[in-house]
Design a protein around this motif. Structure first.
Motif, PDB file in Angstrom:
ATOM      1  N   GLU A 389      14.990   4.901  -1.219  1.00  0.00           N
ATOM      2  CA  GLU A 389      15.665   6.109  -1.727  1.00  0.00           C
ATOM      3  C   GLU A 389      14.918   7.400  -1.373  1.00  0.00           C
ATOM      4  O   GLU A 389      14.516   8.156  -2.256  1.00  0.00           O
ATOM      5  N   PRO A 390      14.709   7.683  -0.087  1.00  0.00           N
ATOM      6  CA  PRO A 390      13.936   8.882   0.257  1.00  0.00           C
ATOM      7  C   PRO A 390      14.678  10.181  -0.027  1.00  0.00           C
ATOM      8  O   PRO A 390      15.908  10.224  -0.007  1.00  0.00           O
ATOM      9  N   ASP A 391      13.906  11.196  -0.327  1.00  0.00           N
ATOM     10  CA  ASP A 391      14.448  12.533  -0.547  1.00  0.00           C
ATOM     11  C   ASP A 391      13.625  13.431   0.381  1.00  0.00           C
ATOM     12  O   ASP A 391      12.411  13.565   0.196  1.00  0.00           O
ATOM     13  N   SER A 392      14.269  14.014   1.392  1.00  0.00           N
ATOM     14  CA  SER A 392      13.498  14.642   2.467  1.00  0.00           C
ATOM     15  C   SER A 392      14.125  15.951   2.907  1.00  0.00           C
ATOM     16  O   SER A 392      15.351  16.104   2.859  1.00  0.00           O
ATOM     17  N   PRO A 393      13.301  16.889   3.390  1.00  0.00           N
ATOM     18  CA  PRO A 393      13.887  18.055   4.073  1.00  0.00           C
ATOM     19  C   PRO A 393      14.661  17.576   5.299  1.00  0.00           C
ATOM     20  O   PRO A 393      14.409  16.469   5.789  1.00  0.00           O
ATOM     21  N   VAL A 394      15.570  18.393   5.791  1.00  0.00           N
ATOM     22  CA  VAL A 394      16.385  17.943   6.926  1.00  0.00           C
ATOM     23  C   VAL A 394      16.066  18.751   8.186  1.00  0.00           C
ATOM     24  O   VAL A 394      15.507  19.838   8.120  1.00  0.00           O
ATOM     25  N   ILE A 395      16.460  18.175   9.319  1.00  0.00           N
ATOM     26  CA  ILE A 395      16.313  18.840  10.616  1.00  0.00           C
ATOM     27  C   ILE A 395      17.705  18.895  11.229  1.00  0.00           C
ATOM     28  O   ILE A 395      18.446  17.909  11.187  1.00  0.00           O
ATOM     29  N   GLU A 396      18.045  20.051  11.780  1.00  0.00           N
ATOM     30  CA  GLU A 396      19.360  20.217  12.415  1.00  0.00           C
ATOM     31  C   GLU A 396      19.250  19.750  13.872  1.00  0.00           C
ATOM     32  O   GLU A 396      18.375  20.214  14.601  1.00  0.00           O
ATOM     33  N   THR A 397      20.095  18.815  14.283  1.00  0.00           N
ATOM     34  CA  THR A 397      20.031  18.366  15.681  1.00  0.00           C
ATOM     35  C   THR A 397      21.372  18.619  16.362  1.00  0.00           C
ATOM     36  O   THR A 397      22.423  18.593  15.707  1.00  0.00           O
ATOM     37  N   GLU A 398      21.299  18.837  17.669  1.00  0.00           N
ATOM     38  CA  GLU A 398      22.517  19.153  18.412  1.00  0.00           C
ATOM     39  C   GLU A 398      23.446  17.941  18.503  1.00  0.00           C
ATOM     40  O   GLU A 398      24.645  18.044  18.328  1.00  0.00           O
ATOM     41  N   ARG A 399      22.848  16.769  18.743  1.00  0.00           N
ATOM     42  CA  ARG A 399      23.669  15.571  18.962  1.00  0.00           C
ATOM     43  C   ARG A 399      24.151  14.916  17.674  1.00  0.00           C
ATOM     44  O   ARG A 399      25.273  14.415  17.611  1.00  0.00           O
ATOM     45  N   TYR A 400      23.323  14.925  16.633  1.00  0.00           N
ATOM     46  CA  TYR A 400      23.664  14.122  15.442  1.00  0.00           C
ATOM     47  C   TYR A 400      23.780  14.932  14.161  1.00  0.00           C
ATOM     48  O   TYR A 400      23.864  14.364  13.066  1.00  0.00           O
ATOM     49  N   GLY A 401      23.773  16.265  14.254  1.00  0.00           N
ATOM     50  CA  GLY A 401      23.856  17.078  13.046  1.00  0.00           C
ATOM     51  C   GLY A 401      22.560  17.004  12.255  1.00  0.00           C
ATOM     52  O   GLY A 401      21.481  16.818  12.817  1.00  0.00           O
ATOM     53  N   GLU A 402      22.697  17.129  10.916  1.00  0.00           N
ATOM     54  CA  GLU A 402      21.505  17.115  10.057  1.00  0.00           C
ATOM     55  C   GLU A 402      20.943  15.704   9.918  1.00  0.00           C
ATOM     56  O   GLU A 402      21.691  14.766   9.625  1.00  0.00           O
ATOM     57  N   VAL A 403      19.643  15.578  10.101  1.00  0.00           N
ATOM     58  CA  VAL A 403      18.988  14.285   9.854  1.00  0.00           C
ATOM     59  C   VAL A 403      17.762  14.534   8.985  1.00  0.00           C
ATOM     60  O   VAL A 403      17.163  15.616   9.047  1.00  0.00           O
ATOM     61  N   PRO A 404      17.365  13.547   8.182  1.00  0.00           N
ATOM     62  CA  PRO A 404      16.148  13.749   7.370  1.00  0.00           C
ATOM     63  C   PRO A 404      14.900  13.773   8.246  1.00  0.00           C
ATOM     64  O   PRO A 404      14.806  13.022   9.222  1.00  0.00           O
ATOM     65  N   ALA A 405      13.946  14.625   7.900  1.00  0.00           N
ATOM     66  CA  ALA A 405      12.676  14.672   8.648  1.00  0.00           C
ATOM     67  C   ALA A 405      11.908  13.378   8.447  1.00  0.00           C
ATOM     68  O   ALA A 405      11.239  12.891   9.354  1.00  0.00           O
ATOM     69  N   LEU A 406      12.012  12.808   7.250  1.00  0.00           N
ATOM     70  CA  LEU A 406      11.322  11.548   6.950  1.00  0.00           C
ATOM     71  C   LEU A 406      12.257  10.370   7.199  1.00  0.00           C
ATOM     72  O   LEU A 406      13.384  10.352   6.692  1.00  0.00           O
ATOM     73  N   TRP A 407      11.793   9.400   7.959  1.00  0.00           N
ATOM     74  CA  TRP A 407      12.545   8.140   8.150  1.00  0.00           C
ATOM     75  C   TRP A 407      11.610   7.022   7.731  1.00  0.00           C
ATOM     76  O   TRP A 407      10.498   6.918   8.286  1.00  0.00           O
ATOM     77  N   ALA A 408      11.989   6.260   6.718  1.00  0.00           N
ATOM     78  CA  ALA A 408      10.997   5.351   6.132  1.00  0.00           C
ATOM     79  C   ALA A 408      11.624   4.078   5.596  1.00  0.00           C
ATOM     80  O   ALA A 408      12.824   4.005   5.325  1.00  0.00           O
ATOM     81  N   THR A 409      10.771   3.081   5.439  1.00  0.00           N
ATOM     82  CA  THR A 409      11.144   1.856   4.743  1.00  0.00           C
ATOM     83  C   THR A 409       9.864   1.244   4.158  1.00  0.00           C
ATOM     84  O   THR A 409       8.762   1.703   4.455  1.00  0.00           O
ATOM     85  N   ALA A 410      10.041   0.215   3.333  1.00  0.00           N
ATOM     86  CA  ALA A 410       8.873  -0.461   2.755  1.00  0.00           C
ATOM     87  C   ALA A 410       9.149  -1.953   2.685  1.00  0.00           C
ATOM     88  O   ALA A 410      10.296  -2.375   2.527  1.00  0.00           O
ATOM     89  N   THR A 411       8.080  -2.728   2.836  1.00  0.00           N
ATOM     90  CA  THR A 411       8.211  -4.168   2.644  1.00  0.00           C
ATOM     91  C   THR A 411       7.259  -4.592   1.531  1.00  0.00           C
ATOM     92  O   THR A 411       6.217  -3.976   1.307  1.00  0.00           O
ATOM     93  N   HIS A 412       7.636  -5.676   0.848  1.00  0.00           N
ATOM     94  CA  HIS A 412       6.829  -6.200  -0.260  1.00  0.00           C
ATOM     95  C   HIS A 412       6.624  -7.681  -0.019  1.00  0.00           C
ATOM     96  O   HIS A 412       7.594  -8.444   0.011  1.00  0.00           O
ATOM     97  N   ASP A 413       5.383  -8.061   0.204  1.00  0.00           N
ATOM     98  CA  ASP A 413       5.059  -9.475   0.383  1.00  0.00           C
ATOM     99  C   ASP A 413       4.699 -10.050  -0.988  1.00  0.00           C
ATOM    100  O   ASP A 413       3.614  -9.783  -1.512  1.00  0.00           O
ATOM    101  N   GLU A 414       5.636 -10.805  -1.552  1.00  0.00           N
ATOM    102  CA  GLU A 414       5.445 -11.315  -2.906  1.00  0.00           C
ATOM    103  C   GLU A 414       4.220 -12.225  -2.987  1.00  0.00           C
ATOM    104  O   GLU A 414       3.570 -12.309  -4.038  1.00  0.00           O
ATOM    105  N   GLU A 415       3.908 -12.919  -1.881  1.00  0.00           N
ATOM    106  CA  GLU A 415       2.775 -13.851  -1.909  1.00  0.00           C
ATOM    107  C   GLU A 415       1.440 -13.133  -2.032  1.00  0.00           C
ATOM    108  O   GLU A 415       0.619 -13.458  -2.872  1.00  0.00           O
ATOM    109  N   SER A 416       1.238 -12.141  -1.165  1.00  0.00           N
ATOM    110  CA  SER A 416      -0.067 -11.451  -1.175  1.00  0.00           C
ATOM    111  C   SER A 416      -0.049 -10.249  -2.112  1.00  0.00           C
ATOM    112  O   SER A 416      -1.084  -9.697  -2.440  1.00  0.00           O
ATOM    113  N   GLY A 417       1.138  -9.826  -2.499  1.00  0.00           N
ATOM    114  CA  GLY A 417       1.285  -8.639  -3.336  1.00  0.00           C
ATOM    115  C   GLY A 417       1.261  -7.350  -2.525  1.00  0.00           C
ATOM    116  O   GLY A 417       1.415  -6.262  -3.078  1.00  0.00           O
ATOM    117  N   GLU A 418       1.093  -7.451  -1.193  1.00  0.00           N
ATOM    118  CA  GLU A 418       0.939  -6.239  -0.386  1.00  0.00           C
ATOM    119  C   GLU A 418       2.267  -5.481  -0.223  1.00  0.00           C
ATOM    120  O   GLU A 418       3.307  -6.081   0.000  1.00  0.00           O
TER     121      GLU A 418
END
Ligand SMILES: O=[N+]([O-])c1ccc(O[C@@H]2O[C@@H](CO)[C@H](O)[C@H]2O)cc1
Length: 501
Positions: A389-418
């Motif tokens: 659920e990122p909340d980010s400033p946006v960047i205006e691009t010619e090809r794709y319109g507004e896109v978020p400056a931040l592009w992110a994801t996260a993984t959770h390894d239940e075994e190691s807790g990482e």
């Protein structure tokens, strides 16, 4: 400084990280096979002629799956040419790349290489110039234990055990007019359905991939998938997606937003597949196989007609810079963000041809810039992908319109807790302050924050300076009382590892 926020909560699950997301592609094209993975007279070649320096890099890259033998090449390929005694194999014209194919490397060599590299093979069938019968012959040769003409032929070629290939592509890009055996969606859909039906009679456990569109801009995009799936839905498990992102026009803001475009493409094909499923009243969900994706300076390519029947020519050997690597990192983030539906993905390609690994014949092998985000993601994205659920400033691009400056994801390894955060700052001038809410993990602490960025976003790796660009650890990233703070440099890709116990 602009600020972006996200939330990491183990309850917001997208799906499991399928190890098949870290696939690659070896096509008989240019120097991908010959002088790429296979070069018998190289000083580092092993007893099978495989370059051990390349094998070491493939293992470090963390590739889990490799698609073979094409690509456009496969649509005019006779698999029989590449098996049996090497000195009796025919030299043929490869019409896809106007090259000469020696057939010194074929199916059994690929399987031996894949076993050494520790990767799962993904075989593509020729449904361009050939059909169901030849596909079934190849399946029998490859997967049947023995006691039949083609399985015994394999055994006579020195391969006693069947290869047990589970994942098969029903042709390649047959929507494209450049393809040998180009077809309409209805023609291809019928052929793919009948081939798939027969293959599943041989083994219902096979996993089959129907060809989707060759790119998102072809006129038949989405209607091709709809028609093909209407024919094939009960018999296939995946539909393929292909996309290449071209930095050539120097509209860098748009190029940096390529992952937003990949995101839209995935949404479009998920909707199309689910529409067909609804019409057919089939509860099964078709998965997506994003089996060709990468950055490709495609408009620099002179086209197939510029080629003149050489063996293993230097073909689309793009040299990647820091910006390209950041885009590759962001494309991997998009694939992870769709872990609920994308079940396989292959970066195209592995060696020399638009590749993370470069080689010189008789010389060294080295890592391109794009090697690094792939290797880090393949190594550290484990467990479950979380919706952040990122909340980010946006960047205006010619090809794709507004896109978020931040592009992110996260993984959770239940075994190691990482917990691992993958994040891109697309802003070309400003760093981005990142705050992550980690309240479910009050004891979270930062193990490592690696960044790929450079004062010169055009910096590249070469044979002379193979490690000019690589990820570097950064200080100052902290997690305290369930909140993480970090700074992401302009045009950067980051991997942040957090221990939570
Ligand atoms: O967008 N296009 O015009 C376009 C044309 C050809 C094309 O070929 C694909 O990319 C080649 C290189 O990986 C593979 O052999 C083939 O499957 C992929 C895209």
């Amino acid at each position: 400084m602009p600020t972006a926020r996200l939330t990491v909560d183990p309850g917001f699950r997208i799906g499991a990280v399928d190890r098949r997301l870290f696939g690659s592609f070896v096509e008989h094209m240019g120097r991908s096979v010959y002088t790429g993975v296979f070069e018998p007279d190289h000083p580092a070649a092993d007893e099978d002629g495989f370059r051990t320096d390349v094998l070491d890099l493939v293992r470090e890259l963390g590739v889990t799956l490799v698609r073979y033998p094409g690509g456009n090449f496969v649509s005019n390929y006779r698999w029989e040419d590449g098996v049996g005694p090497a000195d009796r194999r025919p030299t043929r014209l490869d019409l896809a790349w106007r090259s000469v194919e020696s057939n010194a490397f074929g199916l059994n060599e690929f399987m031996a290489w894949a076993a050494k590299a520790g990767i799962e093979p993904m075989m593509a069938l020729n449904l361009g110039t050939r059909g169901t019968s030849e596909a079934l012959d190849l399946l029998e040769y490859t997967n049947h234990p023995g006691g039949t003409a083609l399985s015994d032929l394999r055994r006579s070629h020195g391969v006693a055990d069947p290869h047990g290939v589970r994942l098969w592509c029903l042709g390649n890009e047959l929507d494209g007019p450049w393809q040998m055996g180009h077809k309409t969606a209805a023609e291809y859909g019928r052929l793919a359905a009948e081939t798939a039906r027969a293959m599943k009679r041989f083994d219902p456990g096979l996993e089959l991939v129907a060809c989707g569109s060759s790119n998102a801009y072809i006129d038949t995009f989405a209607s091709w998938e709809a028609t093909v799936l209407e024919h094939t839905y009960p018999f296939v498990d995946y539909v393929s997606l292909h996309a290449y992102y071209d930095p050539t026009d120097r509209d860098t803001d748009s190029f940096l937003a390529s992952a937003a475009e990949m995101d839209r493409m995935i949404d479009a094909i998920v909707s199309t597949a689910d529409h067909v499923g609804a019409k057919l009243r089939d509860r099964k969900k078709i998965k997506l196989s994003f089996d060709e994706w990468n950055v490709w300076y495609q408009s620099r390519f002179g086209g197939e007609d510029s080629l003149d029947w050489q063996p293993a020519p230097r073909l689309i050997e793009d040299v990647y810079d820091v910006t390209d690597a950041v885009v590759v990192g962001s494309l991997l983030i998009t694939l992870l963000r769709h872990a609920d539906r994308v079940g396989a993905a292959c970066q195209a390609q592995l060696a020399n041809v638009i590749a993370p690994i470069m080689t010189e014949p008789g010389g060294p092998a080295w890592r391109q810039t794009i090697f690094h985000p792939f290797a880090q993601t393949a190594r550290h994205a484990r467990g479950t992908v979380l919706r952040v659920e990122p909340d980010s400033p946006v960047i205006e691009t010619e090809r794709y319109g507004e896109v978020p400056a931040l592009w992110a994801t996260a993984t959770h390894d239940e075994e190691s807790g990482e917990i691992v955060l993958f994040a891109v700052n697309r802003d070309r001038t400003s760093p981005l302050a990142l705050t992550a809410d980690l309240r479910p993990f009050p004891r979270a602490r930062v193990v490592e924050h690696l960044v790929l960025a450079d004062d010169d976003p055009g910096a590249v790796n070469t044979a002379e300076r193979p490690d000019r660009v690589r990820p570097r650890p950064v200080d100052g990233t902290e997690a305290c009382d369930g909140a993480l703070t970090a700074q992401l440099p302009p045009v950067s890709w980051s991997m942040m590892r957090l221990a939570t116990r």
